[in-house]
Design a protein around this motif. Structure first.
Motif, PDB file in Angstrom:
ATOM      1  N   HIS A 112     -44.264 -18.524 -26.681  1.00 20.00           N
ATOM      2  CA  HIS A 112     -45.395 -17.765 -27.165  1.00 20.00           C
ATOM      3  C   HIS A 112     -47.039 -17.733 -27.145  1.00 20.00           C
ATOM      4  N   ARG A 113     -47.760 -17.164 -26.958  1.00 20.89           N
ATOM      5  CA  ARG A 113     -49.154 -16.664 -27.006  1.00 20.89           C
ATOM      6  C   ARG A 113     -49.538 -16.131 -27.853  1.00 20.89           C
ATOM      7  N   THR A 114     -51.091 -16.675 -28.317  1.00 24.38           N
ATOM      8  CA  THR A 114     -51.636 -15.841 -29.757  1.00 24.38           C
ATOM      9  C   THR A 114     -52.662 -14.868 -28.796  1.00 24.38           C
ATOM     10  N   ALA A 115     -51.803 -13.368 -29.476  1.00 21.94           N
ATOM     11  CA  ALA A 115     -52.785 -12.350 -28.660  1.00 21.94           C
ATOM     12  C   ALA A 115     -54.029 -13.179 -29.175  1.00 21.94           C
ATOM     13  N   THR A 116     -55.020 -12.163 -27.982  1.00 19.56           N
ATOM     14  CA  THR A 116     -56.363 -11.615 -27.974  1.00 19.56           C
ATOM     15  C   THR A 116     -56.419 -10.429 -28.884  1.00 19.56           C
ATOM     16  N   LEU A 117     -57.556 -11.400 -29.654  1.00 19.26           N
ATOM     17  CA  LEU A 117     -58.800 -10.018 -29.810  1.00 19.26           C
ATOM     18  C   LEU A 117     -59.957  -9.790 -29.384  1.00 19.26           C
ATOM     19  N   PRO A 118     -60.557  -8.968 -29.056  1.00 19.06           N
ATOM     20  CA  PRO A 118     -61.757  -8.245 -28.879  1.00 19.06           C
ATOM     21  C   PRO A 118     -62.914  -8.747 -29.484  1.00 19.06           C
ATOM     22  N   ALA A 119     -63.482  -9.619 -29.034  1.00 16.08           N
ATOM     23  CA  ALA A 119     -65.142  -9.719 -29.302  1.00 16.08           C
ATOM     24  C   ALA A 119     -66.308  -9.284 -29.340  1.00 16.08           C
TER      25      ALA A 119
ATOM     26  N   ASN B 173     -45.707  -4.730 -30.473  1.00 14.59           N
ATOM     27  CA  ASN B 173     -44.638  -5.660 -29.479  1.00 14.59           C
ATOM     28  C   ASN B 173     -45.186  -6.503 -29.490  1.00 14.59           C
ATOM     29  N   TRP B 174     -44.325  -6.928 -28.338  1.00 16.38           N
ATOM     30  CA  TRP B 174     -44.631  -8.148 -27.300  1.00 16.38           C
ATOM     31  C   TRP B 174     -44.335  -8.191 -25.988  1.00 16.38           C
ATOM     32  N   GLY B 175     -45.592  -8.592 -25.111  1.00 18.09           N
ATOM     33  CA  GLY B 175     -45.806  -8.150 -24.006  1.00 18.09           C
ATOM     34  C   GLY B 175     -45.159  -9.264 -23.175  1.00 18.09           C
ATOM     35  N   VAL B 176     -44.718  -9.448 -22.243  1.00 18.95           N
ATOM     36  CA  VAL B 176     -44.402 -10.244 -21.118  1.00 18.95           C
ATOM     37  C   VAL B 176     -44.688 -10.497 -19.743  1.00 18.95           C
ATOM     38  N   SER B 177     -45.594 -11.356 -19.712  1.00 22.48           N
ATOM     39  CA  SER B 177     -45.987 -11.803 -18.452  1.00 22.48           C
ATOM     40  C   SER B 177     -46.169 -13.766 -17.509  1.00 22.48           C
ATOM     41  N   ASP B 178     -46.344 -13.169 -16.523  1.00 20.07           N
ATOM     42  CA  ASP B 178     -45.973 -14.592 -15.815  1.00 20.07           C
ATOM     43  C   ASP B 178     -47.609 -15.161 -15.933  1.00 20.07           C
ATOM     44  N   LEU B 179     -47.328 -16.467 -15.430  1.00 27.36           N
ATOM     45  CA  LEU B 179     -49.003 -17.311 -15.983  1.00 27.36           C
ATOM     46  C   LEU B 179     -49.723 -16.850 -14.852  1.00 27.36           C
ATOM     47  N   LEU B 180     -49.889 -16.221 -14.083  1.00 24.78           N
ATOM     48  CA  LEU B 180     -51.149 -15.372 -13.892  1.00 24.78           C
ATOM     49  C   LEU B 180     -51.337 -14.011 -14.407  1.00 24.78           C
ATOM     50  N   GLU B 181     -50.409 -13.580 -15.007  1.00 30.01           N
ATOM     51  CA  GLU B 181     -50.848 -12.014 -16.561  1.00 30.01           C
ATOM     52  C   GLU B 181     -50.751 -11.142 -15.671  1.00 30.01           C
ATOM     53  N   ARG B 182     -49.254 -11.159 -14.890  1.00 31.99           N
ATOM     54  CA  ARG B 182     -48.783  -9.917 -14.530  1.00 31.99           C
ATOM     55  C   ARG B 182     -47.537  -9.544 -14.886  1.00 31.99           C
ATOM     56  N   PRO B 183     -47.737  -8.546 -15.673  1.00 28.68           N
ATOM     57  CA  PRO B 183     -46.614  -8.216 -16.274  1.00 28.68           C
ATOM     58  C   PRO B 183     -45.286  -7.742 -16.301  1.00 28.68           C
ATOM     59  N   ILE B 184     -45.024  -8.384 -16.459  1.00 26.47           N
ATOM     60  CA  ILE B 184     -42.932  -8.503 -15.996  1.00 26.47           C
ATOM     61  C   ILE B 184     -41.970  -7.497 -17.147  1.00 26.47           C
ATOM     62  N   CYS B 185     -41.695  -7.697 -18.266  1.00 24.93           N
ATOM     63  CA  CYS B 185     -41.358  -6.525 -19.183  1.00 24.93           C
ATOM     64  C   CYS B 185     -42.447  -6.736 -20.813  1.00 24.93           C
TER      65      CYS B 185
ATOM     66  N   ASP C 198     -42.253 -19.495 -15.185  1.00 24.70           N
ATOM     67  CA  ASP C 198     -42.361 -19.604 -16.591  1.00 24.70           C
ATOM     68  C   ASP C 198     -43.110 -17.992 -16.878  1.00 24.70           C
ATOM     69  N   THR C 199     -42.734 -18.103 -18.120  1.00 27.98           N
ATOM     70  CA  THR C 199     -43.515 -16.939 -18.339  1.00 27.98           C
ATOM     71  C   THR C 199     -44.338 -16.792 -19.646  1.00 27.98           C
ATOM     72  N   THR C 200     -45.090 -16.125 -20.773  1.00 27.95           N
ATOM     73  CA  THR C 200     -45.725 -15.734 -22.026  1.00 27.95           C
ATOM     74  C   THR C 200     -45.367 -14.599 -22.557  1.00 27.95           C
ATOM     75  N   VAL C 201     -45.354 -15.180 -23.878  1.00 24.61           N
ATOM     76  CA  VAL C 201     -44.962 -13.685 -24.417  1.00 24.61           C
ATOM     77  C   VAL C 201     -46.389 -13.671 -25.678  1.00 24.61           C
ATOM     78  N   ARG C 202     -46.663 -12.671 -25.450  1.00 22.74           N
ATOM     79  CA  ARG C 202     -47.946 -12.040 -26.615  1.00 22.74           C
ATOM     80  C   ARG C 202     -48.178 -10.812 -27.393  1.00 22.74           C
ATOM     81  N   ARG C 203     -48.353 -10.743 -28.623  1.00 26.23           N
ATOM     82  CA  ARG C 203     -48.092  -9.841 -29.265  1.00 26.23           C
ATOM     83  C   ARG C 203     -49.416  -8.454 -29.237  1.00 26.23           C
ATOM     84  N   ASN C 204     -48.498  -7.222 -28.943  1.00 23.65           N
ATOM     85  CA  ASN C 204     -50.307  -6.865 -28.783  1.00 23.65           C
ATOM     86  C   ASN C 204     -50.907  -5.492 -29.813  1.00 23.65           C
TER      87      ASN C 204
END
Length: 85
Positions: free
Chosen positions: A74-81, A12-24, A2-8
């Motif tokens: 897809h996962r929503t982008a996280t904005l720094p608080a 661009n879009w970062g793809v990571s696994d469920l443990l947030e390790r970058p894939i591509c 399982d992977t998650t795609v998040r806009r940065n």
């Protein structure tokens, strides 16, 4: 896998696994085509993945799903608080 795609922040879009390790990454070129860019650690593992061009981020996500045999979400982008107003 399982992977998650998040806009940065660079649109661009970062793809990571469920443990947030970058894939591509999925990047968009000036002509609007999307490309999959692999990190060096993942290049050997995902060597047979089609890198592009894709018409959309969703099409690139489909290629990732097929190669890794798992959903790509897809996962929503996280904005720094801002903790200090």
């Amino acid at each position: 896998m399982d992977t998650t795609v998040r806009r940065n922040f660079s649109d661009n879009w970062g793809v990571s696994d469920l443990l947030e390790r970058p894939i591509c990454s999925i990047i968009r070129d000036p002509h609007g085509s999307c490309w999959i860019v692999l990190s060096q650690e993942q290049a050997a593992r995902l060597s047979d993945i089609r890198k592009g061009p894709f018409l959309s981020v969703d099409a690139a996500m489909t290629a990732i799903e097929k190669n890794l045999n798992g959903p790509c979400r897809h996962r929503t982008a996280t904005l720094p608080a801002n903790y200090f107003p």
